[in-house]
Scaffold this motif. Structure first.
Motif, PDB file in Angstrom:
ATOM      1  N   ALA A 149     -41.921 -91.075   9.803  1.00 15.27           N
ATOM      2  CA  ALA A 149     -41.996 -91.992  10.946  1.00 15.27           C
ATOM      3  C   ALA A 149     -41.641 -93.416  10.539  1.00 15.27           C
ATOM      4  N   HIS A 150     -42.219 -93.890   9.457  1.00 17.82           N
ATOM      5  CA  HIS A 150     -41.974 -95.270   9.022  1.00 17.82           C
ATOM      6  C   HIS A 150     -40.525 -95.489   8.576  1.00 17.82           C
ATOM      7  N   ALA A 151     -39.897 -94.435   8.067  1.00 19.60           N
ATOM      8  CA  ALA A 151     -38.490 -94.543   7.678  1.00 19.60           C
ATOM      9  C   ALA A 151     -37.596 -94.813   8.877  1.00 19.60           C
ATOM     10  N   HIS A 152     -38.077 -94.432  10.073  1.00 18.10           N
ATOM     11  CA  HIS A 152     -37.320 -94.654  11.303  1.00 18.10           C
ATOM     12  C   HIS A 152     -37.969 -95.723  12.188  1.00 18.10           C
ATOM     13  N   GLY A 153     -38.914 -96.468  11.625  1.00 20.84           N
ATOM     14  CA  GLY A 153     -39.527 -97.577  12.359  1.00 20.84           C
ATOM     15  C   GLY A 153     -40.457 -97.153  13.471  1.00 20.84           C
ATOM     16  N   LYS A 154     -41.059 -95.964  13.360  1.00 25.23           N
ATOM     17  CA  LYS A 154     -41.971 -95.455  14.398  1.00 25.23           C
ATOM     18  C   LYS A 154     -43.406 -95.483  13.883  1.00 25.23           C
ATOM     19  N   TRP A 155     -44.372 -95.671  14.786  1.00 23.73           N
ATOM     20  CA  TRP A 155     -45.771 -95.731  14.371  1.00 23.73           C
ATOM     21  C   TRP A 155     -46.431 -94.359  14.481  1.00 23.73           C
ATOM     22  N   VAL A 156     -47.540 -94.226  13.724  1.00 21.95           N
ATOM     23  CA  VAL A 156     -48.278 -92.955  13.672  1.00 21.95           C
ATOM     24  C   VAL A 156     -49.766 -93.212  13.915  1.00 21.95           C
ATOM     25  N   GLY A 157     -50.332 -92.423  14.810  1.00 22.59           N
ATOM     26  CA  GLY A 157     -51.777 -92.461  15.041  1.00 22.59           C
ATOM     27  C   GLY A 157     -52.395 -91.139  14.636  1.00 22.59           C
ATOM     28  N   VAL A 158     -53.714 -91.145  14.509  1.00 28.06           N
ATOM     29  CA  VAL A 158     -54.475 -89.904  14.339  1.00 28.06           C
ATOM     30  C   VAL A 158     -55.507 -89.863  15.451  1.00 28.06           C
ATOM     31  N   CYS A 159     -55.458 -88.817  16.270  1.00 28.46           N
ATOM     32  CA  CYS A 159     -56.401 -88.725  17.386  1.00 28.46           C
ATOM     33  C   CYS A 159     -57.358 -87.549  17.239  1.00 28.46           C
ATOM     34  N   GLY A 160     -57.220 -86.761  16.163  1.00 23.51           N
ATOM     35  CA  GLY A 160     -58.134 -85.648  15.938  1.00 23.51           C
ATOM     36  C   GLY A 160     -59.472 -86.118  15.404  1.00 23.51           C
ATOM     37  N   ALA A 161     -60.383 -85.167  15.213  1.00 27.20           N
ATOM     38  CA  ALA A 161     -61.748 -85.503  14.806  1.00 27.20           C
ATOM     39  C   ALA A 161     -61.807 -86.215  13.464  1.00 27.20           C
ATOM     40  N   LEU A 162     -60.799 -86.027  12.617  1.00 25.68           N
ATOM     41  CA  LEU A 162     -60.801 -86.676  11.303  1.00 25.68           C
ATOM     42  C   LEU A 162     -60.843 -88.195  11.446  1.00 25.68           C
ATOM     43  N   ALA A 163     -60.186 -88.727  12.480  1.00 24.07           N
ATOM     44  CA  ALA A 163     -60.157 -90.183  12.674  1.00 24.07           C
ATOM     45  C   ALA A 163     -61.538 -90.740  12.993  1.00 24.07           C
ATOM     46  N   SER A 164     -62.430 -89.889  13.538  1.00 22.65           N
ATOM     47  CA  SER A 164     -63.780 -90.342  13.909  1.00 22.65           C
ATOM     48  C   SER A 164     -64.763 -90.258  12.757  1.00 22.65           C
ATOM     49  N   GLU A 165     -64.327 -89.790  11.597  1.00 23.74           N
ATOM     50  CA  GLU A 165     -65.213 -89.693  10.428  1.00 23.74           C
ATOM     51  C   GLU A 165     -65.029 -90.915   9.543  1.00 23.74           C
ATOM     52  N   ALA A 166     -66.085 -91.693   9.404  1.00 26.07           N
ATOM     53  CA  ALA A 166     -65.995 -92.916   8.590  1.00 26.07           C
ATOM     54  C   ALA A 166     -65.568 -92.598   7.161  1.00 26.07           C
ATOM     55  N   LEU A 167     -65.967 -91.444   6.658  1.00 23.89           N
ATOM     56  CA  LEU A 167     -65.606 -91.061   5.296  1.00 23.89           C
ATOM     57  C   LEU A 167     -64.096 -90.936   5.126  1.00 23.89           C
ATOM     58  N   ALA A 168     -63.388 -90.555   6.217  1.00 20.23           N
ATOM     59  CA  ALA A 168     -61.947 -90.320   6.132  1.00 20.23           C
ATOM     60  C   ALA A 168     -61.126 -91.592   6.285  1.00 20.23           C
ATOM     61  N   VAL A 169     -61.725 -92.665   6.769  1.00 22.91           N
ATOM     62  CA  VAL A 169     -60.957 -93.867   7.088  1.00 22.91           C
ATOM     63  C   VAL A 169     -60.181 -94.406   5.876  1.00 22.91           C
ATOM     64  N   PRO A 170     -60.766 -94.506   4.683  1.00 23.14           N
ATOM     65  CA  PRO A 170     -59.988 -95.049   3.545  1.00 23.14           C
ATOM     66  C   PRO A 170     -58.727 -94.244   3.240  1.00 23.14           C
ATOM     67  N   VAL A 171     -58.803 -92.914   3.280  1.00 23.32           N
ATOM     68  CA  VAL A 171     -57.617 -92.126   2.944  1.00 23.32           C
ATOM     69  C   VAL A 171     -56.573 -92.206   4.056  1.00 23.32           C
ATOM     70  N   LEU A 172     -56.999 -92.268   5.329  1.00 24.54           N
ATOM     71  CA  LEU A 172     -56.035 -92.394   6.426  1.00 24.54           C
ATOM     72  C   LEU A 172     -55.333 -93.744   6.371  1.00 24.54           C
ATOM     73  N   VAL A 173     -56.100 -94.790   6.097  1.00 23.03           N
ATOM     74  CA  VAL A 173     -55.502 -96.122   5.946  1.00 23.03           C
ATOM     75  C   VAL A 173     -54.541 -96.122   4.752  1.00 23.03           C
ATOM     76  N   GLY A 174     -54.967 -95.509   3.648  1.00 19.50           N
ATOM     77  CA  GLY A 174     -54.121 -95.465   2.457  1.00 19.50           C
ATOM     78  C   GLY A 174     -52.849 -94.657   2.657  1.00 19.50           C
ATOM     79  N   LEU A 175     -52.890 -93.648   3.522  1.00 19.50           N
ATOM     80  CA  LEU A 175     -51.694 -92.841   3.799  1.00 19.50           C
ATOM     81  C   LEU A 175     -50.715 -93.573   4.710  1.00 19.50           C
TER      82      LEU A 175
END
Length: 841
Positions: free
Chosen positions: A752-778
């Motif tokens: 997505a970023h190679a083509h200038g497009k943004w990416v969101g996460v709307c699944g349950a993983l995004a609602s887990e505070a534990l997952a936020v660092p890895v999602l931000v890092g990705l």
């Protein structure tokens, strides 16, 4: 295998011949025990359908099996749940090991007694040895009449090479109230057949082939028997572990006592821990309170159709009013939707027709309503669909509500002690919604699922809860001190002081952290080194949008448009749809994103007004965009309605379950045509959900043709790992933290970023505070989360350093499994908290 002469079987009884499909018992109807037929008897002596030896005859006299010289084994089972009669009404005429001739009397039974005291008098004749057969009769049959022809085969097979001595389990105590009768024996034999091993079940000096239903029944086990499992062969160890676990859990039957002597196995990771599935996160230390609905005294025959109909209709009206009150008091849209769905069930024409039909037969209002609801619930449960199974639970709740109103029984609040942890076979949505959260700290159930209505209500109430726990939990005494760790899906039966103190300290920190998060909810989600991330909301109503804005939400990252379509008998009008979308867009305003997901139904979420053929595996069938492209008019109408709100918010349209580029092209064509017809000069942004591995792996191909991606981690996880995320035994493994899932997220972001497009996460993983660092890092640009968790996720972002997150993400992508990823993230989170400047406040 060598064919032998066909074998003719005689009718063991006189009566009406029925298919197994008509038997109201899922074990028999599914042919788990064996294929055959059913007779609704008009005679009272069961006779031998073939010559052979009596393999087993139950002490209770309700079941008998015969083995012919050719090896054919036939089981006859008089009535349903007749094992509970403990022999009353049955007279055995033969003994085990005795040779009998075709037509010889085997068992006499009192048909009137059995019919009154058992679930049914229907009698089964099953070919349990598995040979094919053909029917020779239909309709009404007489005892001794030729009934079916079996084609025996030479079943001699090479025995599995034991390759060494057999392995033995430790002794265990059988918990089943009636021993291993036909139903649990069939479950055990079916499980044993799945292992490449020679497996035996031992009772004192007797042994039985664990893959043979007849052999297991021949052991004549009773509750409290000491058993052992032995196995030899390639999968011996795995077989023993699985079968011991199955025996401990009752082989499919509810068992009310903890079986003494059972060694810890899969569902019992340690002597003091019961394992389940997290339904609502959190933890609590409190005392056990067992809860159960009392049995209602229902009279079968009514006082007249007119009077009974009036009583039923009065009960239905009162129930509707009560549900409307619950809906009005609901804390959020999800809770309100549950009770609106319950109202829909009260108006279901098929259900009402069944009840009114029984009233016409002279039944009482209570009997007719209970019979109609039970029949419909059994139908839902028998379809093998998780969502329909949840509807069965809702129907049971509604049914009980109406029954109490008909019988004039007042609902009384449970008298609960302080710090109660409720234990139940199943809680209903009504019971859950009315819990006193000042006294109830959490609950544990045997039934239910992580997506059930009860789980949704538990999360809304902030109560930790686990479901899918072994039935042994129902034997815990009231007042026993237990520690509920719902995050891990664990109930600790013998918590030590250190565990309790640690839990209490964690609870206090959690309360303080939540207070701080709420106070700072309006602050932007910017990392310590100055990088901004959008935190938006997953919503299904205008009410949830308004709540999200008060909690600091940056917009709507997922509007589940199907809330307009479900639980109704006809599609919403274009005007209703357009009005709803416009109201939501106006609430957001022109500076915030509104991402509307097109209709995501079909397969697992059928619509009553969109006819669909039954699917063997609905999760792999007509879902989401596949269904809408098969019925393009449905998609056109929705696109037109969504476009009506263009200009009021930054409108985005998102397509669910896209797996092929052609699906995107067809949907874009429809969008462009509808926009042109409305005279719109500017199209809204069009994106796809990444929910199937093909979409992630082909993200570089999709990227030029989309405006954005949003990753649905729930479905992406179950499709990547081939595990149903709601399966009670697999839920712990169907983990979105698995490196395979994270790698697909990384692949999507990179493309997505190679083509200038943004990416969101709307699944349950995004609602887990534990997952936020890895999602931000990705490199994810937006996190769309459950509304109540918006302040938590925003605070989690503010605690992070982007460079550190990127290093962390690179590290976890190389780990082996979800547990290692979680451990790495916990360690990172602990380090981040220690160095966070906000901890000083």
């Amino acid at each position: 295998m060598t064919a032998i002469e066909p074998l003719e079987l005689l009718a063991p009884l006189a009566g009406v011949l029925l298919s197994l499909d008509e038997v109201p018992d899922p074990v028999f109807a599914s042919r788990m025990i064996g294929d055959g037929l059913c007779i609704d008897p008009t005679s009272q002596t069961l006779c031998a359908p073939l010559a052979g030896v009596i393999s087993t005859i139950q002490d209770s006299g309700h079941a008998v099996s015969i083995t012919a010289d050719s090896g054919v084994q036939v089981l006859m089972h008089i009535g349903l749940d007749t094992v509970n009669l403990a022999g009353k009404g049955f007279t055995r005429l033969v003994e085990e090991g005795q040779r009998v001739e075709a037509g010889q009397p085997l068992i006499e039974f009192d048909a009137d007694y059995v019919a009154l005291h058992a679930r049914s008098l229907l009698t089964l004749m099953l070919v349990v040895s598995g040979e094919p057969f053909s029917l020779l009769a239909s309709g009404l049959v007489e005892a001794g009449q030729p009934l079916m022809e079996v084609s025996p085969v030479d079943t001699a097979e090479a025995a599995i090479d034991a390759q060494g001595d057999a392995l033995f389990s430790k002794p265990l105590t059988l918990p089943n109230a009636n021993g291993l009768h036909a139903r649990p024996a069939a479950v055990l034999a079916q499980a044993a057949k799945g292992f490449n091993a020679s497996i035996y079940l031992h009772k004192q000096t007797q042994s039985a082939n664990a893959k043979s239903l007849v052999a297991i029944m021949a052991l004549q086990t009773v509750q409290g028997d000491t058993l052992q499992v032995s196995a030899a062969g390639e999968e011996a160890a795995a077989a023993i572990q699985a079968l011991v676990a199955l025996l401990a859990e009752g082989c499919g039957e509810q068992v009310a006592t903890v079986a003494a002597g059972i060694e810890p196995v899969a569902s019992l990771p340690s002597a003091g821990v019961l394992q389940g599935v997290c339904a609502s996160p959190g933890s609590a230390f409190g005392q056990v309170v067992q809860v159960a609905e009392p049995e209602l005294d229902i009279v079968e025959h009514g006082t007249g159709q007119v009077a009974e109909r009036a009583m039923l209709e009065q009960g239905l009206r009162a129930a509707t009013e009560a549900l409307q009150t619950l809906q009005a008091k609901a804390a959020n849209a999800a809770e309100a939707e549950i009770f609106r769905a319950h109202q829909e069930l009260l108006e279901d024409p098929t259900l009402l027709e069944q009840a009114y039909g029984l009233l016409a037969e002279g039944k009482s209002a209570a009997f007719a309503w209970k019979r109609a609801t039970l029949a419909t619930a059994e139908l839902f449960l028998g379809l093998g669909n998780a969502l329909l199974a949840e509807r069965a639970a809702d129907l049971a709740d509604v049914g009980q509500r109406v029954l109490k109103l008909i019988l004039g029984i007042q609902d009384r609040a449970w008298e609960l002690p302080e710090r109660a942890i409720l234990i139940a076979e199943q809680l209903t949505p009504s019971q859950t919604a009315s819990l006193d959260t000042h006294k109830v700290l959490g609950f544990v159930t045997v039934g239910g699922g992580a997506t059930s209505h009860v789980a949704i209500l538990a999360r809304a109430l902030g109560l930790p809860a686990i479901c899918g726990v072994p039935a042994q939990v129902l034997a815990l005494p009231d007042g026993q001190q237990v520690l509920l760790d719902a995050d891990k899906g664990e109930l600790h039966l013998q918590p030590n002081l250190a565990d309790i103190e640690q839990l209490e300290a964690a609870r206090q920190r959690q309360i303080q952290r939540r207070e701080r998060e709420m106070a700072q909810a309006a602050l932007p989600s910017i990392t310590r080194d100055g990088h901004h991330f959008e935190v938006t909301a997953n919503v299904a109503s205008l009410q949830e949008v308004e709540q999200a804005l008060t909690l600091g939400g940056d917009g709507v990252g997922l509007l589940r448009s199907e809330f307009l379509y479900l639980d109704r008998n006809r599609a919403p009008s274009p005007q209703e749809q357009a009005g709803t979308y416009t109201a939501i867009a106006r609430a957001l305003g022109s500076e915030r994103n509104l991402v509307v997901r097109t209709l995501d139904v079909g397969g697992d979420k059928p619509l009553a007004y969109v006819p669909m053929a039954a699917e063997t595996n609905p999760f792999l069938g007509l879902r989401g965009i596949r269904l809408c492209l098969e019925r393009p008019q449905l998609l056109r109408e929705q696109m037109r309605a969504i476009l009506a709100c263009a200009g009021f918010a930054r409108l985005h349209i998102m397509l669910p379950m896209v797996s092929l580029l052609s699906e995107l092209h067809l949907a874009r064509q429809i969008l462009e045509e509808e926009a042109l017809a409305l005279g719109l000069e500017e199209l809204p942004k069009l994106g796809i959900m990444v929910e199937v591995p093909s979409a992630a792996l082909m993200a570089d191909v999709f990227a030029p043709y989309v405006d954005f991606f949003s990753i649905g981690t729930n479905d992406l996880t179950q499709y990547t790992l081939a595990m149903d995320r709601d399966h009670p035994r697999l839920a712990g493994q169907a983990d979105s933290f698995h490196p395979a899932v994270l790698r697909l997220i990384a692949t999507t972001v990179k493309a997505a970023h190679a083509h200038g497009k943004w990416v969101g996460v709307c699944g349950a993983l995004a609602s887990e505070a534990l997952a936020v660092p890895v999602l931000v890092g990705l490199g994810v640009d937006e996190l769309s989360v459950s509304v109540p968790l918006i302040p938590t996720i925003k605070a989690a972002v503010r605690d992070l350093d982007l460079h550190g997150c990127q290093t962390l993400a690179t590290h976890v992508l190389g780990l082996e499994g979800a547990s290692q990823v979680r451990e790495a993230l916990r360690l990172y989170q602990a380090t981040a908290v220690e160095t966070s400047p906000v901890m000083e406040h």
